[in-house]
Scaffold this motif. Sequence first.
Motif, PDB file in Angstrom:
ATOM      1  N   ARG A  84     -31.870  26.339  62.741  1.00  0.00           N
ATOM      2  CA  ARG A  84     -32.350  25.842  63.919  1.00  0.00           C
ATOM      3  C   ARG A  84     -31.534  24.522  64.529  1.00  0.00           C
ATOM      4  O   ARG A  84     -31.278  24.549  65.720  1.00  0.00           O
ATOM      5  N   SER A  85     -31.257  23.874  63.731  1.00  0.00           N
ATOM      6  CA  SER A  85     -30.256  22.742  63.849  1.00  0.00           C
ATOM      7  C   SER A  85     -28.933  23.028  64.543  1.00  0.00           C
ATOM      8  O   SER A  85     -28.523  22.664  65.549  1.00  0.00           O
ATOM      9  N   LEU A  86     -28.303  24.093  63.968  1.00  0.00           N
ATOM     10  CA  LEU A  86     -27.084  24.555  64.372  1.00  0.00           C
ATOM     11  C   LEU A  86     -27.345  25.212  65.829  1.00  0.00           C
ATOM     12  O   LEU A  86     -26.460  25.233  66.545  1.00  0.00           O
ATOM     13  N   ALA A  87     -28.337  25.983  66.078  1.00  0.00           N
ATOM     14  CA  ALA A  87     -28.664  26.663  67.421  1.00  0.00           C
ATOM     15  C   ALA A  87     -28.797  25.545  68.273  1.00  0.00           C
ATOM     16  O   ALA A  87     -28.012  25.852  69.405  1.00  0.00           O
ATOM     17  N   ASP A  88     -29.484  24.637  68.037  1.00  0.00           N
ATOM     18  CA  ASP A  88     -29.714  23.419  69.132  1.00  0.00           C
ATOM     19  C   ASP A  88     -28.451  22.849  69.459  1.00  0.00           C
ATOM     20  O   ASP A  88     -28.248  22.550  70.463  1.00  0.00           O
ATOM     21  N   ASN A 140     -19.611  33.135  73.499  1.00  0.00           N
ATOM     22  CA  ASN A 140     -20.434  34.041  73.091  1.00  0.00           C
ATOM     23  C   ASN A 140     -20.076  35.245  73.878  1.00  0.00           C
ATOM     24  O   ASN A 140     -20.908  36.422  73.823  1.00  0.00           O
ATOM     25  N   GLY A 141     -19.064  35.491  74.851  1.00  0.00           N
ATOM     26  CA  GLY A 141     -18.541  36.443  75.467  1.00  0.00           C
ATOM     27  C   GLY A 141     -19.164  36.113  76.959  1.00  0.00           C
ATOM     28  O   GLY A 141     -18.849  36.901  77.873  1.00  0.00           O
ATOM     29  N   HIS A 142     -20.171  35.180  77.219  1.00  0.00           N
ATOM     30  CA  HIS A 142     -20.734  35.011  78.530  1.00  0.00           C
ATOM     31  C   HIS A 142     -20.404  33.503  78.885  1.00  0.00           C
ATOM     32  O   HIS A 142     -20.154  33.333  80.099  1.00  0.00           O
ATOM     33  N   LEU A 143     -20.675  32.568  77.973  1.00  0.00           N
ATOM     34  CA  LEU A 143     -20.471  31.317  78.136  1.00  0.00           C
ATOM     35  C   LEU A 143     -19.370  30.556  77.397  1.00  0.00           C
ATOM     36  O   LEU A 143     -19.066  31.099  76.149  1.00  0.00           O
ATOM     37  N   VAL A 144     -18.775  29.580  77.981  1.00  0.00           N
ATOM     38  CA  VAL A 144     -17.689  28.917  77.274  1.00  0.00           C
ATOM     39  C   VAL A 144     -18.018  27.410  76.938  1.00  0.00           C
ATOM     40  O   VAL A 144     -18.426  26.720  78.221  1.00  0.00           O
ATOM     41  N   ARG A 145     -18.140  26.784  75.883  1.00  0.00           N
ATOM     42  CA  ARG A 145     -18.569  25.444  75.706  1.00  0.00           C
ATOM     43  C   ARG A 145     -17.422  24.856  74.940  1.00  0.00           C
ATOM     44  O   ARG A 145     -16.692  25.156  73.907  1.00  0.00           O
ATOM     45  N   ASP A 146     -17.284  23.329  75.110  1.00  0.00           N
ATOM     46  CA  ASP A 146     -16.529  22.472  74.479  1.00  0.00           C
ATOM     47  C   ASP A 146     -17.110  22.343  73.002  1.00  0.00           C
ATOM     48  O   ASP A 146     -18.431  21.991  72.976  1.00  0.00           O
ATOM     49  N   ALA A 147     -16.546  22.528  71.844  1.00  0.00           N
ATOM     50  CA  ALA A 147     -16.881  22.292  70.688  1.00  0.00           C
ATOM     51  C   ALA A 147     -16.601  20.937  69.969  1.00  0.00           C
ATOM     52  O   ALA A 147     -15.305  20.634  69.773  1.00  0.00           O
ATOM     53  N   ASP A 148     -17.466  20.105  69.698  1.00  0.00           N
ATOM     54  CA  ASP A 148     -17.302  18.796  69.384  1.00  0.00           C
ATOM     55  C   ASP A 148     -16.802  18.917  67.845  1.00  0.00           C
ATOM     56  O   ASP A 148     -17.030  19.478  66.937  1.00  0.00           O
ATOM     57  N   PRO A 149     -16.100  17.821  67.316  1.00  0.00           N
ATOM     58  CA  PRO A 149     -15.466  17.658  66.091  1.00  0.00           C
ATOM     59  C   PRO A 149     -16.604  17.699  64.717  1.00  0.00           C
ATOM     60  O   PRO A 149     -16.533  18.072  63.877  1.00  0.00           O
ATOM     61  N   ALA A 150     -17.849  17.258  65.211  1.00  0.00           N
ATOM     62  CA  ALA A 150     -18.983  17.000  64.284  1.00  0.00           C
ATOM     63  C   ALA A 150     -19.245  18.359  63.866  1.00  0.00           C
ATOM     64  O   ALA A 150     -19.513  18.743  62.619  1.00  0.00           O
ATOM     65  N   LEU A 151     -19.788  19.185  65.054  1.00  0.00           N
ATOM     66  CA  LEU A 151     -20.163  20.514  64.707  1.00  0.00           C
ATOM     67  C   LEU A 151     -19.266  21.398  63.872  1.00  0.00           C
ATOM     68  O   LEU A 151     -19.519  22.160  63.062  1.00  0.00           O
ATOM     69  N   LEU A 152     -17.958  21.309  64.122  1.00  0.00           N
ATOM     70  CA  LEU A 152     -16.974  22.021  63.404  1.00  0.00           C
ATOM     71  C   LEU A 152     -16.729  21.689  62.165  1.00  0.00           C
ATOM     72  O   LEU A 152     -16.739  22.505  61.291  1.00  0.00           O
ATOM     73  N   GLN A 153     -16.782  20.357  61.696  1.00  0.00           N
ATOM     74  CA  GLN A 153     -16.927  19.985  60.421  1.00  0.00           C
ATOM     75  C   GLN A 153     -18.009  20.572  59.563  1.00  0.00           C
ATOM     76  O   GLN A 153     -18.040  20.976  58.504  1.00  0.00           O
TER      77      GLN A 153
END
Length: 268
Positions: A109-113, A163-176
């Motif tokens: 749930r946390s990662l989805a949010d 996800n093939g429909h939407l493009v979002r910036d991925a922040d460093p904390a999420l990547l880590q």
Amino acid sequence: MRRGQGLILLVVLAAVGYGGLALARSGSTPHRAPEHRVRRQRTYSSCPARDTEPVVSLAPGASAEMVPGAPAQLLLCRYSGFGAYPHPVGTWGFHLLAHHLAARAGTVRSLADRFNALPPVVGTRSCPNDTGQALIVVFRYASAAQADDPVTVHLAGCRQADNGHLVRDADPALLQSLLTLAPVSRPHSEPYRLYTHCGIEWTLIRGTYWRASHRLSDGQGNPPPGWSNPYQHGTLTFTGPSTAVFRASPGAVTFHRTPRTRPPVVCS
């Protein structure tokens, strides 16, 4: 043009002085392949062995939200791109390095949010040094009738999620957080005796049969000149969950894991 071919072309352009820049625009994903080469997979029982095609989510609501609904699990698949680990540009690029299944409700749930909170990509930008390294994060749902929601996270160049429909910036904390869930183990080697009597194509490793990337023989069903018969002693190095390299004095052979548990061929 396939995703791998497009990325290799960028390297060639960089070598001749064109800069090797990939462009990312709002509303589009990097390295978009022709429609018939886009992976539209409803469910993911396991990670694909290669990451060579853009992934499009079939989950209802994916065009409005990066991760729609309330997923129950996530399958994390980490891929090499064509970079330095463990092979350079060539046929071994874009292979699976690591995978992880998370089923804790709080983690999922946390990662989805966090994915849903990512800001949209705005305007046009250059994406230098895009080696194609990526994660595919597959969100699964409790209902078997619900299609999975795969989200691709680009780890090099412009670090974006789509996800093939939407493009979002991925922040460093999420990547880590994602990389911590699927660390890449260091390759390790062990002594191995390779059966070569009928040529080199299949070998039994840890209970399943692995297949050589290219069959080696003398053309008459025997090992090539210089290889011992019926066995060649050497070392086996595991370079990923489904790839291993056998090395001996005559040369090296790369093997890929298959689900086979019985001999694929009968050799006398």
